[in-house]
Design a protein around this motif. Structure first.
Motif, PDB file in Angstrom:
ATOM      1  N   UNK A 144      40.185  62.533 -35.794  1.00 33.58           N
ATOM      2  CA  UNK A 144      39.016  61.652 -35.407  1.00 33.58           C
ATOM      3  C   UNK A 144      38.824  60.958 -34.169  1.00 33.58           C
ATOM      4  N   UNK A 145      39.883  61.118 -33.322  1.00 32.34           N
ATOM      5  CA  UNK A 145      39.828  60.521 -32.213  1.00 32.34           C
ATOM      6  C   UNK A 145      40.094  61.566 -31.013  1.00 32.34           C
ATOM      7  N   UNK A 146      39.519  60.692 -29.823  1.00 30.45           N
ATOM      8  CA  UNK A 146      39.333  61.830 -28.742  1.00 30.45           C
ATOM      9  C   UNK A 146      39.921  61.126 -27.540  1.00 30.45           C
ATOM     10  N   UNK A 147      39.610  62.074 -26.239  1.00 33.22           N
ATOM     11  CA  UNK A 147      39.898  61.245 -25.051  1.00 33.22           C
ATOM     12  C   UNK A 147      38.497  61.293 -24.511  1.00 33.22           C
ATOM     13  N   UNK A 148      38.199  60.168 -23.922  1.00 32.71           N
ATOM     14  CA  UNK A 148      36.895  59.731 -23.240  1.00 32.71           C
ATOM     15  C   UNK A 148      37.002  59.532 -21.791  1.00 32.71           C
ATOM     16  N   UNK A 149      36.618  60.444 -21.056  1.00 30.57           N
ATOM     17  CA  UNK A 149      36.758  60.487 -19.417  1.00 30.57           C
ATOM     18  C   UNK A 149      35.547  59.697 -18.887  1.00 30.57           C
ATOM     19  N   UNK A 150      35.684  59.030 -18.203  1.00 29.01           N
ATOM     20  CA  UNK A 150      34.807  58.256 -17.318  1.00 29.01           C
ATOM     21  C   UNK A 150      34.693  58.699 -15.839  1.00 29.01           C
ATOM     22  N   UNK A 151      33.722  59.263 -15.637  1.00 36.81           N
ATOM     23  CA  UNK A 151      33.671  59.678 -13.867  1.00 36.81           C
ATOM     24  C   UNK A 151      32.730  60.675 -13.568  1.00 36.81           C
ATOM     25  N   UNK A 152      32.931  61.118 -12.457  1.00 40.58           N
ATOM     26  CA  UNK A 152      31.831  61.842 -11.817  1.00 40.58           C
ATOM     27  C   UNK A 152      31.529  63.395 -12.392  1.00 40.58           C
ATOM     28  N   UNK A 153      30.309  63.652 -12.344  1.00 36.70           N
ATOM     29  CA  UNK A 153      29.904  65.230 -12.783  1.00 36.70           C
ATOM     30  C   UNK A 153      29.225  65.577 -11.560  1.00 36.70           C
ATOM     31  N   UNK A 154      29.294  66.848 -11.271  1.00 30.21           N
ATOM     32  CA  UNK A 154      28.343  67.408 -10.265  1.00 30.21           C
ATOM     33  C   UNK A 154      28.574  68.839 -10.162  1.00 30.21           C
ATOM     34  N   UNK A 155      27.725  69.316  -9.037  1.00 32.79           N
ATOM     35  CA  UNK A 155      27.530  70.646  -8.739  1.00 32.79           C
ATOM     36  C   UNK A 155      28.720  70.800  -7.327  1.00 32.79           C
TER      37      UNK A 155
END
Ligand SMILES: Nc1ncnc2c1ncn2[C@@H]1O[C@H](COP(=O)(O)OP(=O)(O)O)[C@@H](O)[C@H]1O
Ligand SMILES: [Mg+2]
Length: 296
Positions: free
Chosen positions: A3-14
């Protein structure tokens, strides 16, 4: 860890990757030998890498309220990255990577102010922090959002991983973190002096491990990466030659995190991390292709 996961906090772009024979000087021009338009940004690249290594991953970032944003969400979908916490507004970020035949690259970053995370974005994703066992924070994001993210991660009892430059404003994040990774330039900024020499980097890593009770510190050094833990360290030399170093660090972090999360030693996690980085720098653009390195 169902039930757990990794959360990535950061940039998304082209990502627009342009391969040229030689990067032209002022007033010059150059034919493009190869063009790739991809899902990119450090957050997305790390998240994709972790999924390829077998992890369940949610991404917290911002894509544009435009056609590109639409496409980026579809790409995340195809890559199996959870994007229910990805916000939409403004124009999408555009990252242009111009790479010469000898592997020298230039990065042009159009990161609209609306495309970075706010404290409100972090609050809106509180549920994602509660479900995560590991939270990866990219230090290029605004400090207010990072501090709030670290607070929510700590409240959830998650392992906090930092990647990037720890400036004076971000120093407090070290006390919330278990893992720090910085490339050679970022490590030098943190130390206030060059740390390319492996002994200098090892001394810095030892100090960080002791002062901030970190489990693992990974620092870029001349010709390699140093991974340190309480009581030891090892240097992983770079493979000779690279096509494009962009994204090497992001894949390194992905390998390190997936390895540690699987319960391997920091040394073994460092081995996987170095293999992941070597794979990505052998490719054009920052997008990883790590399926074959997935731990059994
Ligand atoms: N042969 C190589 N040449 C350059 N970099 C390499 C090579 N092999 C692996 N790397 C990796 O690339 C990383 C670059 O890190 P970083 O600057 O953080 O990249 P990014 O932020 O673009 O992902 C190095 O720390 C290293 O792990
Ligand atoms: Mg980096």
């Amino acid at each position: 860890m169902a039930d757990t996961s990794i959360l990535v906090v950061g940039q998304v772009g082209r990502d627009l990757v342009l391969a040229v024979k030689e990067v032209p000087g002022g007033g010059g021009s150059s034919d493009v030998r190869e063009r790739r338009e991809l899902l990119g940004g450090k957050g997305a690249n790390q998240a994709v890498a972790m999924v390829q290594l077998g992890a369940e991953v949610e991404l917290l970032g911002v894509v544009g309220d435009d056609a590109v944003g639409e496409e980026l969400l579809r790409s995340l979908d195809r890559d199996g990255v959870g994007h229910r916490w990805v916000r939409r507004r403004g124009p999408s970020a555009l990252l242009v990577d111009v790479v010469s035949a000898d592997g020298d690259s230039r990065l042009l970053e159009d990161v609209p102010p609306t495309s970075v995370l706010t404290v409100e974005d972090v609050h809106a994703a509180a549920e994602a922090f509660a479900a995560a066992d590991t939270v990866c924070l990219q230090l290029q994001q605004p400090v207010g959002a990072l501090v709030e993210a670290a607070r929510l991660a700590a409240a959830a009892g998650a392992r906090v991983v930092l990647d990037g430059a720890v400036d004076a404003d971000r120093r407090g994040l070290l006390d919330a973190a278990s893992v720090l990774r910085a490339d050679a330039h970022e490590a030098g900024l943190l130390a206030g002096r060059p740390t390319g020499d492996a002994d200098a980097a090892a001394a810095l890593a030892r100090q960080l491990v002791a002062e901030h009770r970190l489990d693992v510190v990974a620092l870029g050094v001349d010709g390699g990466d140093l991974v340190a833990w309480p009581g030891g360290h090892r240097v992983f030399p770079h493979a000779s030659g690279h096509v494009d170093a962009t994204g090497g660090g992001d894949s390194f972090v992905a390998g390190l995190v997936v390895g540690l999360r699987a319960g391997t030693t920091p040394e073994r996690a460092g081995e996987l991390a170095a293999d992941c980085a070597a794979s990505t720098v052998a490719r054009l653009g920052g997008r990883p292709d790590l399926g074959v390195l997935r731990p059994g």
